[in-house]
Design a protein around this motif. Structure first.
Motif, short mmCIF file in Angstrom:
data_model
loop_
_atom_site.label_atom_id
_atom_site.label_comp_id
_atom_site.label_asym_id
_atom_site.label_seq_id
_atom_site.Cartn_x
_atom_site.Cartn_y
_atom_site.Cartn_z
N ASN A 31 -21.70 68.48 49.98
CA ASN A 31 -22.92 69.17 50.34
C ASN A 31 -23.57 69.69 49.07
OD1 ASN A 31 -21.54 71.61 49.66
ND2 ASN A 31 -20.66 71.67 51.73
N ALA A 32 -24.63 70.47 49.21
CA ALA A 32 -25.35 70.93 48.03
C ALA A 32 -24.44 71.71 47.08
CB ALA A 32 -26.53 71.80 48.47
N PHE A 74 -34.56 59.45 55.90
CA PHE A 74 -33.93 60.21 54.81
C PHE A 74 -32.69 60.98 55.26
CE2 PHE A 74 -33.38 64.23 52.57
CZ PHE A 74 -33.21 63.79 51.27
N MET A 75 -31.68 60.92 54.41
CA MET A 75 -30.48 61.74 54.55
C MET A 75 -30.18 62.37 53.19
SD MET A 75 -28.03 59.22 56.83
CE MET A 75 -26.61 60.27 56.50
N PRO A 76 -29.72 63.60 53.12
CA PRO A 76 -29.47 64.28 51.84
C PRO A 76 -28.32 63.62 51.07
CG PRO A 76 -28.64 65.59 53.64
CD PRO A 76 -29.43 64.47 54.27
N TYR A 77 -28.40 63.77 49.75
CA TYR A 77 -27.40 63.14 48.90
C TYR A 77 -27.26 63.88 47.57
CZ TYR A 77 -31.55 60.99 46.69
OH TYR A 77 -32.76 60.77 46.06
N CYS A 78 -26.22 63.52 46.86
CA CYS A 78 -25.94 64.07 45.54
C CYS A 78 -26.37 63.03 44.50
CB CYS A 78 -24.46 64.39 45.41
SG CYS A 78 -24.00 65.20 43.86
N PHE A 105 -24.26 62.79 51.48
CA PHE A 105 -23.40 63.84 52.02
C PHE A 105 -22.53 63.28 53.16
CE2 PHE A 105 -26.37 67.65 50.83
CZ PHE A 105 -26.17 67.36 49.49
N ASP A 106 -23.11 62.36 53.92
CA ASP A 106 -22.38 61.75 55.03
C ASP A 106 -22.08 60.30 54.66
OD1 ASP A 106 -21.23 61.13 57.44
OD2 ASP A 106 -23.10 61.15 58.60
N TRP A 107 -20.95 60.07 54.00
CA TRP A 107 -20.60 58.76 53.44
C TRP A 107 -20.00 57.86 54.51
CZ3 TRP A 107 -15.58 57.20 50.74
CH2 TRP A 107 -15.73 56.00 50.02
#
Length: 525
Positions: A31-32, A74-78, A105-107
């Motif tokens: 996560n963030a 879109f999905m959040p990522y690092c 974040f959700d691999w």
């Protein structure tokens, strides 16, 4: 699953994973907060550095790179950027292999390498949007990586790195293979387990990289998609320059010879002769090889010349140009081009159609000089990129590894001929046991109307080939077709069919959707 091996840049990668992420070898939470901690917690081999690590939780910064439907997924990522193999090269110039790695974040347990473009020199955001339809790989849960191919530049067609040996070696294939091994270990360190399957998708230079991975690193990727590959630019540039000069000779002053109206007339004549060969006139020519367009049928009657017809010289010039360049003995040095509906296109962000008589990026310097095939062949034979050409056809190890390889090429591509990619595919088939055997692990797809990698004034240039590849690799489901659509033809879909089958209208149904068509192999095959 592929074993990526040890890094050439140093000792094996060691990682310290934040406690919140460690879970007995099962992927932990990303996560963030845990993303921000990665820069300090990852212990890297000597010579590897991370320049940036940050969480991306909003699509706002990406909207210019994505179509609206893609942005909605879109999905959040690092987001990680870094470099390794830093050194001083020729004339003291600084070099390194730069890379980008986006970790969702959700691999979903998969890794995709995104191919480059042009002469590289910069890191494109690793999204995995190519051949992925409305949902880029990153937003499906793939970890996605990219590289600048081992040199840095502000433009994608900067050839200054040609003078540096290691930079050339990295551009040929080294940067991709090294980066793949590095980021695979990073993925393992972050998620506490390796990727279960590794994929590569690229077009143009990225298409050549894709082919190179299958040819020179057959154990790195389980599934590969190679689009419109720049697989032998030393010869394709000859063809691009040859077409431009042959057509410009018709003007008498080295200028493009055809008005926009005359170009459109050529397209309409082409459609009249070939559009219905696939069973329906819809502005798309799916029966690519069966189309035998004759510009001679457009020759003006008597002395009446206009933008709706051709002179004898223009008709003959078109045939000569599209047949491709030949050496002094009459042997083709590069395949010609198909006549297709996009030959008169004027795209905003891609290469103009062949009737515009424009050379490729590396041939522009000689557009004002007379065309000399012997000079061009001498340039091609000494071209710095030639050793990196993707020409090897023995893929026996790739086959033993049970990997899958899919090709696609826009029939209207003005830079790299679909005939060239098809020629390689047929040579590869012959080398590896014939059609029946090769069809179990490789396919080739024409995309009518599409220009270089995308676009087309009338083209179904969007398709989710990635899902087809994943299902083939992981479930053994060989694709029967790939459904295509595009902004230029709203509310319409067609199946792209694996060669040699042709998208053919059933004769029933609206004709506007893929269900109205079947993949049918012409009798000649």
């Amino acid at each position: 699953m592929k074993f990526m091996g040890n890094l050439a840049v140093g000792a094996a990668l060691l990682c310290t994973v934040p406690a919140a992420m460690a879970d007995n070898g099962v992927a932990g939470e990303l996560n963030a907060g845990t993303c921000a901690a990665l820069k300090a917690s990852l212990m890297l081999p000597e010579g590897v550095s991370l320049t940036s690590v940050k969480a991306v939780t909003s699509v706002s910064a990406l909207e210019s790179q994505l179509k609206p439907a893609q942005a909605k997924a879109f999905m959040p990522y690092c987001q990680i950027t870094g470099e390794f193999e830093k050194r001083k090269g020729v004339k003291g110039k600084d070099y390194a292999i730069g890379f980008g790695l986006n970790l969702p974040f959700d691999w979903n347990g998969r890794f995709l390498f995104q191919g480059g473009g042009g002469l590289n020199g910069l890191i494109r955001e690793p999204l995995g949007a190519l051949a992925a339809g409305d949902t880029p790989a990153l937003f499906r849960g793939f970890a996605v990586a990219s590289t600048d191919s081992g040199h840095q530049s502000d433009t994608v067609f900067d050839p200054s790195f040609f003078e540096d040996q290691q930079a050339l070696l990295n551009f040929y294939s080294g940067a991709v293979s090294k980066t793949a091994k590095l980021v695979s270990q990073l993925i393992t360190g972050v998620y506490s387990q390796p990727a279960q399957n590794n994929y590569f998708v690229g077009c143009s230079t990225g298409g050549r990289e894709a082919m190179t991975m299958s040819q020179r690193f057959p154990d790195l990727f389980d599934g590969i998609i190679a689009g419109a590959p720049a697989r032998q630019t030393n010869y394709s540039e000859i063809a691009d320059l040859y077409v431009a000069k042959t057509l410009r000779a018709l003007s008498g002053n080295n200028q493009p010879p055809f008005s926009d109206k005359k170009q459109k007339a050529v397209e309409q004549a082409l459609l009249a002769q070939c559009d219905g060969l696939d069973g329906r006139e819809d502005g798309l020519i799916f029966a690519v090889e069966q189309c035998e367009f004759d510009p001679g049928k457009m020759i003006c009657d008597g002395q009446q010349h206009s933008d709706s017809c051709l002179t004898t010289e223009e008709a003959e010039g078109l045939v000569t140009a599209f047949n491709g360049p030949a050496d002094s003995n009459g042997n083709n040095v590069y395949p010609g081009f198909f006549f297709d509906t996009g030959i008169d296109d004027k795209p905003a962000r891609s290469a103009p159609g062949l009737l515009s008589a424009q050379p490729g990026p590396l041939g522009r310097a000689r557009i004002d000089e007379p065309f000399d095939i012997d000079r061009e062949l001498a340039i091609a034979d000494g071209f710095p990129l030639e050793p990196g050409n993707a020409t090897l056809t023995n893929l026996s190890t790739f086959v033993v590894e049970e990997n899958k390889l899919m090709f696609f090429h826009g029939v209207s591509d003005p830079w790299f001929s679909a005939k060239d990619t098809l020629g390689y595919f047929n040579d590869m088939v012959a080398q590896n046991g014939g059609n029946e055997q090769v069809s179990q692990w490789s396919q080739f797809y024409f995309v009518p109307g599409m220009g270089h990698c995308r676009g087309g004034e009338q083209a179904l240039d969007q398709f989710d080939m990635l899902s087809s590849l994943v299902n083939w690799v992981e479930k053994g489901d060989k694709p029967d077709s790939v459904v295509a659509y595009g902004e230029s033809m709203p509310e319409e879909t067609r199946p792209l069919c694996p060669y040699p089958s042709v998208t053919t209208y059933k004769g029933e149904g609206s004709g506007n959707d893929a269900d109205s068509y079947v993949c049918k192999t012409p009798e000649s095959h």
